[in-house]
Design a protein around this motif. Structure first.
Motif, mmCIF file in Angstrom:
data_model
loop_
_atom_site.group_PDB
_atom_site.id
_atom_site.type_symbol
_atom_site.label_atom_id
_atom_site.label_comp_id
_atom_site.label_asym_id
_atom_site.label_seq_id
_atom_site.Cartn_x
_atom_site.Cartn_y
_atom_site.Cartn_z
ATOM 1 N N ALA A 15 0.710 -1.117 0.336
ATOM 2 C CA ALA A 15 -0.418 0.335 0.401
ATOM 3 C C ALA A 15 1.106 1.557 0.031
ATOM 4 N N LEU A 16 1.944 1.112 0.936
ATOM 5 C CA LEU A 16 2.996 2.430 0.924
ATOM 6 C C LEU A 16 3.639 2.170 -0.548
ATOM 7 N N PHE A 17 3.867 2.064 -1.099
ATOM 8 C CA PHE A 17 4.202 1.530 -2.704
ATOM 9 C C PHE A 17 3.886 2.664 -3.448
ATOM 10 N N GLY A 18 2.392 1.571 -3.575
ATOM 11 C CA GLY A 18 1.784 1.698 -3.905
ATOM 12 C C GLY A 18 0.682 3.366 -4.256
ATOM 13 N N ALA A 19 1.031 3.788 -2.219
ATOM 14 C CA ALA A 19 0.848 5.414 -2.508
ATOM 15 C C ALA A 19 1.445 5.997 -2.969
ATOM 16 N N GLY A 20 2.753 5.481 -2.210
ATOM 17 C CA GLY A 20 4.308 6.903 -3.065
ATOM 18 C C GLY A 20 3.970 6.854 -4.863
ATOM 19 N N GLY A 21 3.685 5.468 -5.399
ATOM 20 C CA GLY A 21 3.962 5.309 -7.174
ATOM 21 C C GLY A 21 3.134 6.122 -7.086
ATOM 22 N N MET A 22 1.771 6.460 -6.468
ATOM 23 C CA MET A 22 1.001 7.484 -7.048
ATOM 24 C C MET A 22 1.009 8.621 -7.334
ATOM 25 N N LEU A 23 1.963 8.948 -5.816
ATOM 26 C CA LEU A 23 1.550 9.955 -5.891
ATOM 27 C C LEU A 23 3.207 11.439 -6.360
ATOM 28 N N SER A 24 3.957 10.213 -6.851
ATOM 29 C CA SER A 24 4.776 10.468 -7.404
ATOM 30 C C SER A 24 4.900 10.963 -8.339
ATOM 31 N N ALA A 25 3.839 9.269 -8.915
ATOM 32 C CA ALA A 25 3.856 10.031 -10.631
ATOM 33 C C ALA A 25 2.543 11.334 -11.194
ATOM 34 N N LEU A 26 1.820 11.260 -9.772
ATOM 35 C CA LEU A 26 0.935 12.124 -10.374
ATOM 36 C C LEU A 26 2.046 13.905 -10.168
ATOM 37 N N ILE A 27 2.273 14.139 -8.961
ATOM 38 C CA ILE A 27 3.238 15.413 -8.634
ATOM 39 C C ILE A 27 4.875 15.471 -9.574
ATOM 40 N N GLY A 28 5.519 14.573 -9.070
ATOM 41 C CA GLY A 28 7.111 14.094 -8.963
ATOM 42 C C GLY A 28 7.652 14.713 -10.373
ATOM 43 N N PRO A 29 7.219 15.102 -11.230
ATOM 44 C CA PRO A 29 8.062 15.412 -12.078
ATOM 45 C C PRO A 29 8.196 17.037 -11.887
ATOM 46 N N MET A 30 6.276 17.931 -11.685
ATOM 47 C CA MET A 30 6.643 18.953 -11.458
ATOM 48 C C MET A 30 7.253 19.629 -10.350
ATOM 49 N N LEU A 31 7.102 18.783 -9.306
ATOM 50 C CA LEU A 31 8.010 19.168 -7.808
ATOM 51 C C LEU A 31 10.106 19.051 -8.857
ATOM 52 N N VAL A 32 10.396 18.192 -8.833
ATOM 53 C CA VAL A 32 11.745 18.042 -8.833
ATOM 54 C C VAL A 32 11.996 19.003 -10.120
ATOM 55 N N GLY B 112 -5.058 8.331 -16.347
ATOM 56 C CA GLY B 112 -4.423 8.910 -15.433
ATOM 57 C C GLY B 112 -3.650 9.774 -15.651
ATOM 58 N N LEU B 113 -3.204 9.897 -17.340
ATOM 59 C CA LEU B 113 -1.849 11.085 -18.117
ATOM 60 C C LEU B 113 -1.971 12.590 -17.996
ATOM 61 N N ALA B 114 -3.885 12.727 -17.855
ATOM 62 C CA ALA B 114 -4.636 14.044 -18.457
ATOM 63 C C ALA B 114 -4.155 13.680 -16.453
ATOM 64 N N ALA B 115 -4.637 13.577 -15.670
ATOM 65 C CA ALA B 115 -4.855 13.361 -13.863
ATOM 66 C C ALA B 115 -3.423 14.284 -14.057
ATOM 67 N N ALA B 116 -2.561 13.100 -14.239
ATOM 68 C CA ALA B 116 -1.668 13.915 -13.929
ATOM 69 C C ALA B 116 -0.921 15.414 -14.355
ATOM 70 N N ALA B 117 -1.150 15.001 -15.565
ATOM 71 C CA ALA B 117 -1.264 16.777 -16.136
ATOM 72 C C ALA B 117 -1.580 17.428 -15.414
ATOM 73 N N ALA B 118 -2.726 17.803 -15.168
ATOM 74 C CA ALA B 118 -3.519 18.487 -14.200
ATOM 75 C C ALA B 118 -3.260 18.686 -13.372
ATOM 76 N N ALA B 119 -2.810 17.809 -12.730
ATOM 77 C CA ALA B 119 -1.880 18.003 -10.734
ATOM 78 C C ALA B 119 -0.538 18.333 -11.333
ATOM 79 N N CYS B 120 0.621 18.621 -12.247
ATOM 80 C CA CYS B 120 1.271 18.975 -12.112
ATOM 81 C C CYS B 120 1.077 20.544 -11.983
ATOM 82 N N LEU B 121 -0.083 20.953 -13.435
ATOM 83 C CA LEU B 121 -0.394 22.479 -13.681
ATOM 84 C C LEU B 121 -0.614 23.092 -12.467
#
Lengths: 122, 132
Positions: A15-32, B112-121
């Protein structure tokens, strides 16, 4: 009679792996991009975005604290779990020692983050 | 000890022989960058707890060309992680049934990719708004 099956602890790590994977997939690139490239290179964002007073205020705020803690801890647990399960693929036997090392460093990082956030105060 | 010495085929570099496994190793390898980036953030958080001078030292260190190079690599790795995370998602989540039909995999990936793009922006806009 066989002893009753012991409950596995795997779902917790998964679950921790999944939560971290999801959070990093959503905002990781922009955070970096923000913390590692935009601000050090002076692109796009105001230069004082991560100045001491602003970051201190952010880290003292409940939401800010939660955000910082979630990002650091979940990223660490995600990576620890993934690295642990890739050890076998590169020919390293993933035994108890490897497990302790992987999950142990994630736990240590989590504790340091919690300590620092408490030390920063409210 | 047995005198038998059976031949055991070496597994060295097994994944390099098949593009599918090369891709697998690269997307698993993004975890190294996730861990390293979390380490950078953790260092920063610890410096913040030590006071203004320590924090400013950490900020200055981020301008080091090695750090910039690391963050460029990390940006690529995390973007790739985002892509593979949602590419695999149709197989890692339970089937979604909409109106009696199973939702096709590409819809989940695209969503998922659309959600990630929205989250980043959204994150960029939020940071922008808070910094102003």
């Amino acid at each position: 009679m066989k002893a009753p099956l012991k409950r596995s602890n795997a779902p917790i790590f998964w679950a921790l792996f999944g939560a971290g994977g999801m959070l990093s997939a959503l905002i990781g690139p922009m955070l970096v991009f923000i913390t590692g490239l935009a601000l050090p290179l002076g692109l796009l964002l105001p230069a004082d975005t991560m100045s001491y007073p602003k970051m201190l205020a952010f880290a003292q705020n409940f939401i800010g604290k939660g955000f910082i803690f979630a990002v650091i801890a979940l990223f660490l647990w995600h990576a620890a779990h993934r690295i642990f399960h890739s050890l076998h693929d590169i020919g390293i036997h993933a035994g108890t020692g490897a497990k302790l090392l992987c999950y142990g460093s994630a736990l240590l990082g989590t504790l340091i983050a919690a300590y620092a956030l408490l030390a920063i105060g409210f | 000890m047995s005198k038998r010495r059976p031949y055991v085929r070496s597994m060295d570099g097994w994944w390099r022989k098949n593009p599918f496994f090369v891709e697998y190793m690269i997307h698993e390898g993004t975890a190294l960058f996730v861990a390293a980036y979390a380490g950078v953030l953790l260092t920063g958080l610890y410096r913040l707890s030590q006071g203004e001078a320590a924090w400013n030292g950490w900020l200055a260190a981020l301008k080091n060309p090695w750090y910039i190079a690391f963050h460029l690599a990390a940006l690529l790795a995390l973007t790739y992680h985002t892509y593979t995370w949602f590419k695999i998602m149709p197989r890692t989540m339970p089937p979604v049934v909409v109106g009696g039909e199973r939702l096709p995999g590409w819809v989940i990936t695209a969503g998922g990719l659309a959600a990630a793009a929205a989250a980043c922006l959204g994150l960029l806009a939020l940071v922008w708004g808070m910094a102003r």
